[in-house]
Design an enzyme around this catalytic site. Structure first.
Site, short mmCIF file in Angstrom:
data_model
loop_
_atom_site.label_atom_id
_atom_site.label_comp_id
_atom_site.label_asym_id
_atom_site.label_seq_id
_atom_site.Cartn_x
_atom_site.Cartn_y
_atom_site.Cartn_z
N HIS A 482 0.80 -1.22 0.00
CA HIS A 482 0.00 0.00 0.00
C HIS A 482 0.84 1.28 0.00
O HIS A 482 0.59 2.18 0.80
CB HIS A 482 -0.93 0.01 1.23
C1 LIG Z 1 0.21 -7.48 -4.80
C2 LIG Z 1 -0.74 -6.39 -4.41
C3 LIG Z 1 -1.83 -6.69 -3.59
C4 LIG Z 1 -2.71 -5.68 -3.22
N1 LIG Z 1 -3.86 -6.01 -2.56
C5 LIG Z 1 -4.83 -5.08 -2.37
C6 LIG Z 1 -6.10 -5.44 -1.89
O1 LIG Z 1 -6.40 -6.60 -1.64
N2 LIG Z 1 -7.03 -4.45 -1.74
C7 LIG Z 1 -6.73 -3.15 -2.00
O2 LIG Z 1 -7.60 -2.30 -1.80
N3 LIG Z 1 -5.52 -2.78 -2.46
C8 LIG Z 1 -4.59 -3.72 -2.69
N4 LIG Z 1 -3.39 -3.37 -3.24
C9 LIG Z 1 -3.11 -1.94 -3.46
C10 LIG Z 1 -3.88 -1.33 -4.62
O3 LIG Z 1 -4.03 -2.27 -5.67
C11 LIG Z 1 -3.14 -0.08 -5.08
O4 LIG Z 1 -3.06 0.84 -4.02
C12 LIG Z 1 -3.81 0.61 -6.25
O5 LIG Z 1 -4.05 -0.29 -7.30
C13 LIG Z 1 -2.92 1.76 -6.72
O6 LIG Z 1 -3.55 2.41 -7.80
P1 LIG Z 1 -2.76 3.51 -8.63
O7 LIG Z 1 -3.69 3.96 -9.69
O8 LIG Z 1 -2.18 4.50 -7.71
O9 LIG Z 1 -1.52 2.73 -9.28
P2 LIG Z 1 -1.50 1.43 -10.18
O10 LIG Z 1 -2.79 0.71 -10.14
O11 LIG Z 1 -0.28 0.68 -9.80
O12 LIG Z 1 -1.38 2.00 -11.67
C14 LIG Z 1 -0.27 2.62 -12.20
C15 LIG Z 1 -0.21 2.27 -13.69
O13 LIG Z 1 0.62 3.18 -14.35
C16 LIG Z 1 1.47 2.47 -15.24
N5 LIG Z 1 2.67 3.28 -15.42
C17 LIG Z 1 3.59 3.58 -14.48
N6 LIG Z 1 4.53 4.38 -15.00
C18 LIG Z 1 4.20 4.58 -16.29
C19 LIG Z 1 4.79 5.32 -17.33
N7 LIG Z 1 5.92 6.01 -17.17
N8 LIG Z 1 4.17 5.31 -18.56
C20 LIG Z 1 3.02 4.62 -18.76
N9 LIG Z 1 2.44 3.90 -17.77
C21 LIG Z 1 3.01 3.89 -16.56
C22 LIG Z 1 1.72 1.16 -14.51
O14 LIG Z 1 2.22 0.18 -15.37
C23 LIG Z 1 0.35 0.88 -13.95
O15 LIG Z 1 -0.46 0.19 -14.87
C24 LIG Z 1 -2.48 -4.34 -3.62
C25 LIG Z 1 -1.38 -4.04 -4.44
C26 LIG Z 1 -0.52 -5.05 -4.84
C27 LIG Z 1 0.64 -4.71 -5.73
#
Ligand SMILES: Cc1cc2nc3c(=O)[nH]c(=O)nc-3n(C[C@H](O)[C@H](O)[C@H](O)COP(=O)(O)OP(=O)(O)OC[C@H]3O[C@@H](n4cnc5c(N)ncnc54)[C@H](O)[C@@H]3O)c2cc1C
Length: 545
Positions: A482
């Site tokens: 997280h």
């Molecule tokens: C293994 C795991 C288990 C988890 N379990 C849970 C759970 O059970 N419940 C829960 O609520 N949360 C859980 N989480 C946390 C939750 O999934 C994340 O907090 C949330 O998905 C983050 O969302 P975000 O949009 O900030 O980033 P992300 O969903 O990580 O999205 C970022 C995206 O941007 C892309 N990206 C990055 N840099 C670039 C770039 N330079 N150019 C183009 N694309 C790029 C990445 O490839 C990715 O697709 C878990 C996370 C993980 C990794």
């Protein structure tokens, strides 16, 4: 599977132009792509570094175990050696695929506490109190139990009850109640405290990532273009106005100009990395790597926070755990057939079946510990399950005080950033973990679980004193995935974005993802990120009028 990337490759010299360019198709980016393209008035480009979500394990809930170390869909970061964890580096998986981390996460739907958002508002972030954000949680949600004061129905994101309530997970809840915790049917309702089953972001036994829930219904819109395997390398500026995103695809550098805004949704590690690579960050760091400073913003990459988890492993007296299934070729096949035929059974298990929220100190007004219970056991997530019948439960301190940082290592966009979380670096954090373990042990020893327990395997009966328990946390503690707050919202000199998520000091640029959280919420982070992106979409469209 889900959304199709465009088939028409632009020529090398072509500069594309859109109203909005979104970097990152993760939990937040897919929400933005759907909402901003919905009325057909704006053209939207969504850039994703990873591939389409065609890996079959993405869509099977328990498949997350197979994705922890799947390089094709995972950034697979490592922290620097953590001083308070005996110098260990902690593995940090992050989704690199359509849906981002929502395609590889543990699927639990937990929003955190009302007080988390009220604290955000108290810190000066107007419009982010619980009453302000609740409508966005509801707007996103399609709650299986129907709508009520706290839940929405008919939204894009399915939220479902556990498809496979097993006797061990139910016994954990009964045991927690025997120790005095209230039974809680809804961790996202009036109060979080107590024990109960988790709900998950699934529908009919399949994962509902944001790529499935938000992007799939929008993918055929003529005004939305989705490019995969297209990592953004930097943002180009005209003075202090963000103008374009430079990205690499098929070995070719391309440029996408944004008429209105660029929205960075790369997640808590990649968003600050991209800003630093683009000249927005601590000036000394940027200069050291030969990057021209567009804006000296010392807060970019500052304040990194994460939840630590410390697991207790129990040997089970009955062959009813997932370990027993995985270790029996016959039962494994049967489980696969059951899932294929009915979408039910152990393959629908998320990263926790039941759980509990409790306080380690009665003077606290809300719980400071979350427990995730699982009817299986392993030394490390993503690795082989134990050969013996086993189950496990972990302690996760909800509001850690420890703060870390994210800094680029070089000007090369392909180089992984330097990640320091500084787990357990305050006394409050160390004490909460130790006290949390003691309370969890009481639950695991309560009468309702006795018929299932042979012994505690880890930390084991010999580990009793506070010092020994803390040593166990240091030796075995790991992330619960997280990370947040590296481009924090706020009004102070280290705040990176304002309350409308606009980058302070720059025009035409917002950050929308886990990195903008003023601090970590007391729960899992996927639902809060989706809420943030729902609210951001409203603000962006509102500002476009
Ligand atoms: C293994 C795991 C288990 C988890 N379990 C849970 C759970 O059970 N419940 C829960 O609520 N949360 C859980 N989480 C946390 C939750 O999934 C994340 O907090 C949330 O998905 C983050 O969302 P975000 O949009 O900030 O980033 P992300 O969903 O990580 O999205 C970022 C995206 O941007 C892309 N990206 C990055 N840099 C670039 C770039 N330079 N150019 C183009 N694309 C790029 C990445 O490839 C990715 O697709 C878990 C996370 C993980 C990794």
């Amino acid at each position: 599977m889900s959304p199709q990337a465009s088939d028409t490759e632009p020529s090398v010299s072509e500069t594309l132009e859109f109203d909005y360019v979104i970097v990152g198709a993760g939990s937040a980016g897919c929400v933005l792509a759907n909402r901003l393209s919905a009325d057909g008035k704006h053209s939207v480009l969504l850039l994703e570094a990873g591939p389409k979500d065609t890996n079959l394990w993405i869509h099977v809930p328990l498949g997350y175990g197979r994705l922890f170390k799947a390089k094709s869909v995972n950034w697979m970061y490592l922290t620097e050696p953590e001083a308070e964890l005996n110098g260990r580096s902690v593995f940090q998986p992050r989704g690199k695929v359509l849906g981002g981390s929502s395609s590889i996460n543990g699927l639990l739907y937990v929003r955190g506490q009302h007080a988390d958002y009220d604290r955000w508002r108290q810190r000066g972030n107007q419009g982010w109190g619980f009453d302000d954000v609740l409508p966005y949680f509801k707007k996103a949600e399609d709650q299986q139990r129907g709508a009520d004061d706290f839940h929405g129905a008919g939204g894009p994101l399915p939220v479902s009850d556990l498809g496979h309530p097993d006797p061990l997970s139910a016994a954990f809840i009964a045991a927690a109640v025997e120790t005095g915790l209230p039974l809680n049917r809804d961790f996202n309702g009036t109060s979080q405290e107590g024990a109960g089953f988790f709900q998950t972001t699934t529908r009919y036994g399949r994962r509902a990532s944001t790529a499935v829930a938000y992007l799939r219904p929008a993918r055929h819109r003529g005004n939305l273009r989705i490019e995969t395997s297209a990592p953004a390398e930097r943002i180009a500026f005209d003075g202090r106005r963000a103008q374009a995103v430079v990205y690499r695809q098929g070995g070719v550098l391309r440029t996408a100009r944004a008429r209105r805004e660029i929205l960075i949704s790369g997640g808590a590690f990649n968003s600050p990395q991209l800003l630093q690579l683009s000249g927005i960050g601590p000036a000394d760091l940027l200069r050291r790597h030969g990057i021209d400073v567009v804006l000296d913003a010392p807060g970019v990459g500052h304040d990194l926070q994460d939840h630590l988890q410390v697991r207790v492993v129990m040997r089970c007296s009955q062959r009813i755990t997932l370990n027993d299934i995985v270790n029996s070729p016959f039962r494994k096949v049967l489980t696969g057939v059951r899932y294929a035929a009915f979408r039910s059974g152990p393959l629908t298990i998320a990263a926790g079946t039941s759980g509990a929220f409790f306080k380690t100190d009665p003077r606290l007004s809300t719980p400071d510990i979350q427990v995730h219970f699982l009817p299986f056991s392993t030394d490390k997530m993503g690795e082989k399950l134990h050969a013996f019948s086993g189950f496990s439960a972990s302690v996760c301190q909800l509001r850690p005080e420890s703060r870390g940082s994210l800094r680029i290592r070089s000007a090369d966009p392909a180089a992984a950033p330097e990640i320091r979380i500084n787990y357990l670096s305050t006394e409050v954090d160390r004490t909460a973990n130790v006290e949390g373990l003691k309370i969890l042990r009481k639950i695991l020893q309560a009468p309702a679980l006795r018929p299932y327990v042979v012994e505690e395997v880890d930390p084991g009966a010999k580990v009793v004193s506070d010092e020994a328990l803390l040593n166990y946390c240091r030796a075995r503690g790991s992330t619960i995935y997280h990370p947040t707050s590296t481009c924090r919202m706020g009004n102070d000199p280290l705040a990176v974005v304002d309350q409308r998520l606009r980058l302070r000091g720059i025009e035409g640029l917002r950050v929308v993802d886990a990195s903008v959280m003023p601090d970590l919420v007391s729960g899992n982070t996927n639902a809060p990120v989706i809420m943030i992106a729902e609210k951001a979409s409203d603000m962006i469209l509102g500002d476009a009028r």
